[in-house]
Design an enzyme around this catalytic site. Structure first.
Site, PDB file in Angstrom:
ATOM      1  N   ASP A 213      -4.885  -5.423   7.908  1.00  0.00           N
ATOM      2  CA  ASP A 213      -4.478  -5.184   6.517  1.00  0.00           C
ATOM      3  C   ASP A 213      -3.074  -5.777   6.380  1.00  0.00           C
ATOM      4  O   ASP A 213      -2.439  -6.135   7.386  1.00  0.00           O
ATOM      5  CB  ASP A 213      -4.460  -3.672   6.233  1.00  0.00           C
ATOM      6  CG  ASP A 213      -4.019  -3.344   4.811  1.00  0.00           C
ATOM      7  OD1 ASP A 213      -4.350  -4.119   3.893  1.00  0.00           O
ATOM      8  OD2 ASP A 213      -3.330  -2.333   4.607  1.00  0.00           O
ATOM      9  N   SER A 214      -2.596  -5.823   5.138  1.00  0.00           N
ATOM     10  CA  SER A 214      -1.218  -6.286   4.935  1.00  0.00           C
ATOM     11  C   SER A 214      -0.217  -5.318   5.551  1.00  0.00           C
ATOM     12  O   SER A 214       0.961  -5.653   5.663  1.00  0.00           O
ATOM     13  CB  SER A 214      -0.936  -6.416   3.438  1.00  0.00           C
ATOM     14  OG  SER A 214      -1.039  -5.138   2.831  1.00  0.00           O
TER      15      SER A 214
ATOM     16  N   TYR B 232       0.488  -8.126  -0.016  1.00  0.00           N
ATOM     17  CA  TYR B 232      -0.323  -9.327  -0.248  1.00  0.00           C
ATOM     18  C   TYR B 232      -0.609  -9.508  -1.754  1.00  0.00           C
ATOM     19  O   TYR B 232      -0.778 -10.614  -2.232  1.00  0.00           O
ATOM     20  CB  TYR B 232      -1.681  -9.188   0.457  1.00  0.00           C
ATOM     21  CG  TYR B 232      -1.726  -9.526   1.941  1.00  0.00           C
ATOM     22  CD1 TYR B 232      -0.585  -9.890   2.658  1.00  0.00           C
ATOM     23  CD2 TYR B 232      -2.945  -9.482   2.616  1.00  0.00           C
ATOM     24  CE1 TYR B 232      -0.664 -10.189   4.020  1.00  0.00           C
ATOM     25  CE2 TYR B 232      -3.027  -9.784   3.975  1.00  0.00           C
ATOM     26  CZ  TYR B 232      -1.887 -10.137   4.680  1.00  0.00           C
ATOM     27  OH  TYR B 232      -1.979 -10.429   6.013  1.00  0.00           O
ATOM     28  N   GLY B 233      -0.715  -8.379  -2.444  1.00  0.00           N
ATOM     29  CA  GLY B 233      -1.281  -8.396  -3.798  1.00  0.00           C
ATOM     30  C   GLY B 233      -0.491  -9.155  -4.841  1.00  0.00           C
ATOM     31  O   GLY B 233      -1.028  -9.495  -5.894  1.00  0.00           O
TER      32      GLY B 233
ATOM     33  N   CYS C  41      -8.760  -4.391   3.813  1.00  0.00           N
ATOM     34  CA  CYS C  41      -7.874  -4.714   2.689  1.00  0.00           C
ATOM     35  C   CYS C  41      -8.717  -5.360   1.596  1.00  0.00           C
ATOM     36  O   CYS C  41      -9.370  -6.377   1.831  1.00  0.00           O
ATOM     37  CB  CYS C  41      -6.803  -5.690   3.181  1.00  0.00           C
ATOM     38  SG  CYS C  41      -5.701  -6.303   1.901  1.00  0.00           S
TER      39      CYS C  41
ATOM     40  N   THR D 240      -7.584  -6.792  -1.099  1.00  0.00           N
ATOM     41  CA  THR D 240      -6.929  -8.021  -1.554  1.00  0.00           C
ATOM     42  C   THR D 240      -7.276  -9.191  -0.633  1.00  0.00           C
ATOM     43  O   THR D 240      -7.679 -10.265  -1.096  1.00  0.00           O
ATOM     44  CB  THR D 240      -5.395  -7.798  -1.572  1.00  0.00           C
ATOM     45  OG1 THR D 240      -5.123  -6.600  -2.313  1.00  0.00           O
ATOM     46  CG2 THR D 240      -4.682  -8.960  -2.198  1.00  0.00           C
TER      47      THR D 240
ATOM     48  N   CYS E 197      -7.466  -0.082  -3.367  1.00  0.00           N
ATOM     49  CA  CYS E 197      -6.524  -0.672  -2.408  1.00  0.00           C
ATOM     50  C   CYS E 197      -6.394   0.355  -1.306  1.00  0.00           C
ATOM     51  O   CYS E 197      -6.211   1.549  -1.579  1.00  0.00           O
ATOM     52  CB  CYS E 197      -5.180  -0.921  -3.081  1.00  0.00           C
ATOM     53  SG  CYS E 197      -3.830  -1.263  -1.920  1.00  0.00           S
TER      54      CYS E 197
HETATM   55  N1  DGL Z   1      -4.198  -2.542   1.351  1.00  0.00           N
HETATM   56  C1  DGL Z   1      -4.382  -3.733   0.563  1.00  0.00           C
HETATM   57  C2  DGL Z   1      -5.620  -3.665  -0.317  1.00  0.00           C
HETATM   58  O1  DGL Z   1      -6.536  -2.933  -0.021  1.00  0.00           O
HETATM   59  C3  DGL Z   1      -3.233  -4.177  -0.075  1.00  0.00           C
HETATM   60  C4  DGL Z   1      -2.326  -4.656  -0.409  1.00  0.00           C
HETATM   61  C5  DGL Z   1      -1.125  -5.434  -0.613  1.00  0.00           C
HETATM   62  O2  DGL Z   1      -0.547  -5.756   0.394  1.00  0.00           O
HETATM   63  O3  DGL Z   1      -0.812  -5.728  -1.750  1.00  0.00           O
HETATM   64  O4  DGL Z   1      -5.716  -4.367  -1.285  1.00  0.00           O
END
Ligand code: DGL
Length: 263
Positions: free
Chosen positions: A12-13, A44-45, A75, A77, A183
């Site tokens: 994940d991010s 990431y978003g 994740c 995103t 998210c």
């Molecule tokens: N946990 C990520 C998701 O499910 C996210 C986000 C991010 O870094 O913006 O989208």
């Protein structure tokens, strides 16, 4: 090493995907997991999808060098931006996520379905497809800033509730059936969201569905590790500059998710 005994890579991010890791560990207790939190590059978003694809490629490359037999993108995103390309490029199974709009829309009851997610998730074609099928009563709500709060360890309290109220209040003057936590970071905000919306609204995440999809894909590929009653191992990796602090925080978040204190 026999492929079935190799670990599963999860990324994940940052911290959000740890809620998915906890679910996967419950469903697949014998498996070993390597969790990569790209905390140094969160969120990431708010980036460009091409940049998230490049970051995801780099993370997956690292996981595959560590011999992972499958990759779980914990994740929404990164799934929207990168899953299709990664599947085309890799030979290992790649399991992704999407906001749990389908189960929320199919729940009994009247009222809107609010979908909280990053700007990127809500903008990309994967979510448009979901909206076409299940979006009749859905209201997508981008939530910039929430991921950063979770990354800072802010899961409860006035600051979090204030931000949540800003996103949710405009929609709470009419009946709401469910809120989709689209998210994985937001799963850690369940308590705070409850404070803001009360008890009458279902909070729906896609974590169990994703863990079940992982299990299906492992079985399809003959990759499931047999359960001998020995609990599998978990290792954490991070891109955060302060590695030690990030690894401690990740372990604490896993303990929290495993005790269902966020449910
Ligand atoms: N946990 C990520 C998701 O499910 C996210 C986000 C991010 O870094 O913006 O989208």
């Amino acid at each position: 090493m026999e492929q079935r005994h190799q670990p599963i890579g999860v990324f994940d991010s940052g911290l959000g995907g740890i809620s998915v890791l906890a679910e996967a560990m419950s469903l697949l207790p014998a498996e070993d997991f390597i969790y990569y939190g790209d905390n140094g590059n969160a969120p990431y978003g708010d980036k460009h999808p091409d940049q998230v694809l490049e970051l995801s490629r780099a993370v997956v490359d690292d996981l595959l060098k560590r011999n992972c037999k499958a990759v779980l993108i914990a994740c929404n995103t990164a799934t929207s931006a990168a899953a299709a390309s990664l599947r085309a490029e890799l030979t290992v199974p790649v399991i992704g996520m999407e906001p749990a709009l389908k189960p929320a829309a199919l729940m009994p009851g009247q009222g809107a379905v609010l979908v909280l997610a990053t700007r990127m998730t809500l903008r990309l074609p994967k979510f448009s497809g979901l909206m076409e099928l299940y979006g009749q009563d859905a209201q997508p709500i981008p939530c910039p800033g929430l991921v950063e709060l979770v990354e800072q360890g802010e899961l409860e309290g006035e600051q979090v509730e204030e931000m949540l109220r800003g996103f949710l209040a405009p929609y709470l003057d009419r009946p709401v059936k469910a809120i989709v936590l689209g998210c994985t970071h937001y799963v850690f905000l369940r308590k705070a969201i409850r404070q803001v919306v009360g008890d009458g609204v279902a909070l729906v995440d896609g974590n169990l569905g994703t863990a079940m999809q992982l299990l299906r894909k492992l079985r399809e590929g003959g990759l499931e590790k047999l359960d001998t009653g020995i609990q599998g191992k978990v290792a954490f990796l991070t891109s955060a500059p302060d590695r030690k602090a990030a690894l401690d925080q990740m372990a604490a978040m896993l303990a929290l998710a495993r005790t269902s204190a966020v449910a």
